[in-house]
Design an enzyme around this catalytic site. Structure first.
Site, PDB file in Angstrom:
ATOM      1  N   HIS A  31       0.817  -1.213   0.000  1.00 37.89           N
ATOM      2  CA  HIS A  31       0.000   0.000   0.000  1.00 37.89           C
ATOM      3  C   HIS A  31       0.854   1.267   0.000  1.00 37.89           C
ATOM      4  CE1 HIS A  31      -4.177   0.837  -0.125  1.00 37.89           C
ATOM      5  NE2 HIS A  31      -4.412   1.102   1.155  1.00 37.89           N
ATOM      6  N   ASN A  84      -6.783   6.706   4.333  1.00 37.35           N
ATOM      7  CA  ASN A  84      -8.199   7.017   4.140  1.00 37.35           C
ATOM      8  C   ASN A  84      -8.546   8.466   4.428  1.00 37.35           C
ATOM      9  OD1 ASN A  84      -7.828   6.752   6.893  1.00 37.35           O
ATOM     10  ND2 ASN A  84      -9.805   5.778   7.258  1.00 37.35           N
ATOM     11  N   ASP A 109      -0.973   2.314  -5.387  1.00 35.94           N
ATOM     12  CA  ASP A 109      -1.050   0.890  -5.693  1.00 35.94           C
ATOM     13  C   ASP A 109      -2.397   0.580  -6.339  1.00 35.94           C
ATOM     14  OD1 ASP A 109      -1.951   1.590  -2.942  1.00 35.94           O
ATOM     15  OD2 ASP A 109      -2.644  -0.494  -2.921  1.00 35.94           O
ATOM     16  N   ASN A 130      -8.989   3.532  -0.815  1.00 36.83           N
ATOM     17  CA  ASN A 130      -9.410   4.534   0.172  1.00 36.83           C
ATOM     18  C   ASN A 130      -8.701   5.871   0.013  1.00 36.83           C
ATOM     19  OD1 ASN A 130     -11.332   2.941   1.465  1.00 36.83           O
ATOM     20  ND2 ASN A 130      -9.814   2.007   2.818  1.00 36.83           N
TER      21      ASN A 130
END
Length: 203
Positions: A31, A84, A109, A130
């Site tokens: 991520h 997020n 990603d 997110n």
């Protein structure tokens, strides 16, 4: 003397946002590949990330591209708000530097692309990401994306577990090459425009 961007007709800087999560525990996660690309770009321009005064992000300013009229002023950013909540820092940086949305690039990603494959585009959905979801909620969808493929999780592994795990040993053998290529793609997007960058890097 300012240099006008041939692709947009403006001399505004570009905001390049590498998406990821802060903290050493996340540094090697799938991520966090956006952070990895941003770190490489910072080294290329000879800069060091520092905490921004106007946003919850680490930033570095400089120029990308060959020295001369073809180079572009850029602000590299790594939001420190967790994935997020990326939209808040990005919005603050946009407002502070007066950057049009068309000059914002999110590097992130992408699950639905094979590992190491790149896709460049402008606009579109967030595909459940997110970080993109937060940015789009704040800015709308019409910003650029450099999508770095990480593939789908094996078997029945939950997506959340997969993206928060480090790249595998086999993946790490090629990771530096793919991160370098993604940084090249960002530089091409900024200096040559989306269509030319897509023709070279949308593998």
């Amino acid at each position: 003397m300012t240099t006008t961007d041939a692709t947009t007709g403006t001399d505004a800087p570009w905001l390049i946002v590498g998406l990821g999560n802060p903290g050493p525990g996340h540094a090697a996660n799938r991520h966090n590949v956006g952070f990895m690309v941003a770190d490489l770009l910072a080294r290329r321009i000879g800069g060091t990330f520092k905490r921004g005064q106007k946003a919850q992000a680490h930033i570095v300013e400089g120029r990308l591209g060959s020295p001369g009229p073809g180079s572009r002023r850029v602000v590299l950013a790594k939001p420190m708000s967790y994935m997020n909540l990326s939209g808040g820092p990005v919005t603050s940086l946009r407002d502070f530097y007066k950057i049009p949305v068309a000059h914002i690039i999110a590097v992130h990603d992408e699950l639905d692309i094979d590992y190491g494959v790149l896709r460049l585009k402008i606009g579109g959905g967030d595909n459940g990401h997110n970080g993109l979801k937060s940015i789009t909620k704040s800015l709308g969808p019409e910003y650029h994306r450099v999508r770095f493929g990480i593939g789908r999780p094996p078997g029945r592994m939950p997506v959340a577990d997969f993206v928060l795990k480090d790249f595998s040993g086999a993946e790490r053998k090629e990771l530096d090459y793919f991160v370098d290529r993604a940084a090249d793609a960002v530089e091409a997007l900024v200096t040559e425009g989306l269509e030319r960058a897509q023709s070279t890097y949308n593998s």
